[in-house]
Design a protein around this motif. Structure first.
Motif, PDB file in Angstrom:
ATOM      1  N   LEU A   7      20.210  54.210 -26.061  1.00  0.00           N
ATOM      2  CA  LEU A   7      19.436  53.437 -25.090  1.00  0.00           C
ATOM      3  C   LEU A   7      18.229  52.802 -25.771  1.00  0.00           C
ATOM      4  N   ARG A   8      17.827  51.655 -25.249  1.00  0.00           N
ATOM      5  CA  ARG A   8      16.620  51.002 -25.774  1.00  0.00           C
ATOM      6  C   ARG A   8      15.497  50.938 -24.741  1.00  0.00           C
ATOM      7  N   LEU A   9      15.870  50.875 -23.454  1.00  0.00           N
ATOM      8  CA  LEU A   9      14.870  50.705 -22.398  1.00  0.00           C
ATOM      9  C   LEU A   9      15.131  51.679 -21.265  1.00  0.00           C
ATOM     10  N   LEU A  10      14.059  52.291 -20.755  1.00  0.00           N
ATOM     11  CA  LEU A  10      14.133  53.166 -19.585  1.00  0.00           C
ATOM     12  C   LEU A  10      13.117  52.656 -18.572  1.00  0.00           C
ATOM     13  N   THR A  11      13.604  52.169 -17.431  1.00  0.00           N
ATOM     14  CA  THR A  11      12.706  51.697 -16.376  1.00  0.00           C
ATOM     15  C   THR A  11      12.530  52.783 -15.320  1.00  0.00           C
ATOM     16  N   TRP A  12      11.381  52.763 -14.680  1.00  0.00           N
ATOM     17  CA  TRP A  12      10.999  53.842 -13.768  1.00  0.00           C
ATOM     18  C   TRP A  12      10.556  53.326 -12.410  1.00  0.00           C
ATOM     19  N   ASP A  13      11.048  53.960 -11.382  1.00  0.00           N
ATOM     20  CA  ASP A  13      10.409  53.909 -10.070  1.00  0.00           C
ATOM     21  C   ASP A  13       9.133  54.753 -10.178  1.00  0.00           C
ATOM     22  N   VAL A  14       8.222  54.616  -9.236  1.00  0.00           N
ATOM     23  CA  VAL A  14       6.967  55.379  -9.320  1.00  0.00           C
ATOM     24  C   VAL A  14       6.799  56.366  -8.167  1.00  0.00           C
ATOM     25  N   VAL A 190      15.376  55.152 -13.650  1.00  0.00           N
ATOM     26  CA  VAL A 190      15.144  56.463 -13.051  1.00  0.00           C
ATOM     27  C   VAL A 190      14.412  56.277 -11.721  1.00  0.00           C
ATOM     28  N   GLY A 191      14.937  56.853 -10.646  1.00  0.00           N
ATOM     29  CA  GLY A 191      14.267  56.730  -9.359  1.00  0.00           C
ATOM     30  C   GLY A 191      14.804  57.719  -8.348  1.00  0.00           C
ATOM     31  N   ASP A 192      14.139  57.793  -7.201  1.00  0.00           N
ATOM     32  CA  ASP A 192      14.514  58.796  -6.198  1.00  0.00           C
ATOM     33  C   ASP A 192      15.303  58.221  -5.033  1.00  0.00           C
ATOM     34  N   SER A 193      15.515  56.907  -5.005  1.00  0.00           N
ATOM     35  CA  SER A 193      16.257  56.291  -3.901  1.00  0.00           C
ATOM     36  C   SER A 193      17.682  55.968  -4.335  1.00  0.00           C
ATOM     37  N   HIS A 207      22.551  51.835 -16.753  1.00  0.00           N
ATOM     38  CA  HIS A 207      22.737  53.249 -16.472  1.00  0.00           C
ATOM     39  C   HIS A 207      21.667  53.655 -15.462  1.00  0.00           C
ATOM     40  N   SER A 208      21.869  54.786 -14.794  1.00  0.00           N
ATOM     41  CA  SER A 208      20.900  55.168 -13.777  1.00  0.00           C
ATOM     42  C   SER A 208      20.903  56.675 -13.551  1.00  0.00           C
ATOM     43  N   PHE A 209      19.713  57.181 -13.208  1.00  0.00           N
ATOM     44  CA  PHE A 209      19.553  58.597 -12.879  1.00  0.00           C
ATOM     45  C   PHE A 209      18.838  58.708 -11.541  1.00  0.00           C
ATOM     46  N   LEU A 210      19.311  59.640 -10.721  1.00  0.00           N
ATOM     47  CA  LEU A 210      18.742  59.848  -9.390  1.00  0.00           C
ATOM     48  C   LEU A 210      17.908  61.124  -9.385  1.00  0.00           C
ATOM     49  N   VAL A 211      16.610  60.980  -9.132  1.00  0.00           N
ATOM     50  CA  VAL A 211      15.718  62.137  -9.031  1.00  0.00           C
ATOM     51  C   VAL A 211      15.892  62.736  -7.638  1.00  0.00           C
TER      52      VAL A 211
END
Length: 251
Positions: A7-14, A190-193, A207-211
């Motif tokens: 991976l090169r970039l990881l974007t975040w929800d806050v 990365v986010g919770d929704s 790619h995506s991850f659900l908190v």
């Protein structure tokens, strides 16, 4: 020898991913109302806020920018509607409370980091990942992140107010990729929704991850998200990245 995927970039929800309110909204509203001589139950205000927020979001999506509103006007109206739904009909009495609440929610003191937020961001940076924010927040977010000591971790902060589109609109994710100059296949979010974060990012090939947090996931959501994409806490992200990149944990 084949190159290992990286991976090169990881974007975040806050909100509710990296930080949350110190007190429930109803309690914040009730405390400020009391300071201005109004007695309103916190529970009533909490329920009314949810109703007012949903109604405002439906009538004026993304802070009403396309309708000529500012995000500040949008939020002041939410506060007025909240008190009105909770039984306070005197808009003139509520106006100074609304102003105070807008300022208070701009302050980092109203927010707190979720457990593991700082350590996880640092761990991601040590891996060589570039980090950025993609959030359905307004212009106050930059100052909040600075005040909480998080802004330094991110290459850029892209809010829905600045972008003109809110998640899950694919255009806000594409704008983030454009700013970072990376392809979706080497980026993750990365986010919770489930709808706004997980599905929104995956719809454009990220790619995506659900908190998930400590709460029980909706069964329909749980069934549609691979277990390795679900993060019970932020401390689970780094091992999840190891699995995604195909390297042994700790390497």
């Amino acid at each position: 020898m084949a190159h290992r995927f990286q991976l090169r970039l990881l974007t975040w929800d806050v909100k509710d991913t990296l930080l949350r309110l110190r007190q429930p909204v109803g309690e914040e509203y009730a405390t400020k109302a009391q300071a201005h001589g109004l007695q309103v139950e916190a529970a009533a205000l909490g329920q009314a806020f949810g109703q007012a927020y949903r109604a405002q979001s439906h009538s004026f999506p993304n802070y009403g920018l396309s309708r000529g509103l500012t995000s500040r006007q949008w939020w002041l109206d939410v506060v007025l509607q909240t008190f009105h739904r909770a039984g306070v009909r005197d808009a003139q009495a509520v106006a100074p409370i609304a102003d105070q609440l807008y300022e208070d929610f701009s302050s980092p003191h109203t927010w707190q980091l979720l457990e593991g937020a700082e350590a996880t961001l640092r761990g991601c940076q040590k891996r060589g990942l570039r980090l950025a924010v993609v959030s359905n927040f307004d212009r106050r977010l930059e100052d909040i992140l600075v005040g909480l000591g998080l802004r330094e971790h991110f290459d850029f902060v892209l809010t829905s107010e600045a972008a003109g589109w809110s998640k899950p609109d694919p255009r806000i994710f594409h704008e983030a990729l454009h700013l970072a100059q990376v392809e979706p296949a080497v980026a993750a979010h990365v986010g919770d929704s489930y709808q706004c974060d997980y599905k929104g990012a995956r719809a454009i090939g990220m790619h995506s991850f659900l908190v998930a947090g400590p709460e029980t996931l909706d069964p329909a959501v749980k069934d549609s998200v691979p277990q390795e994409h679900i993060l019970p806490s932020l401390s689970h992200l780094l091992p999840a990245l190891d699995r995604l990149e195909g390297s042994p944990p700790g390497l």
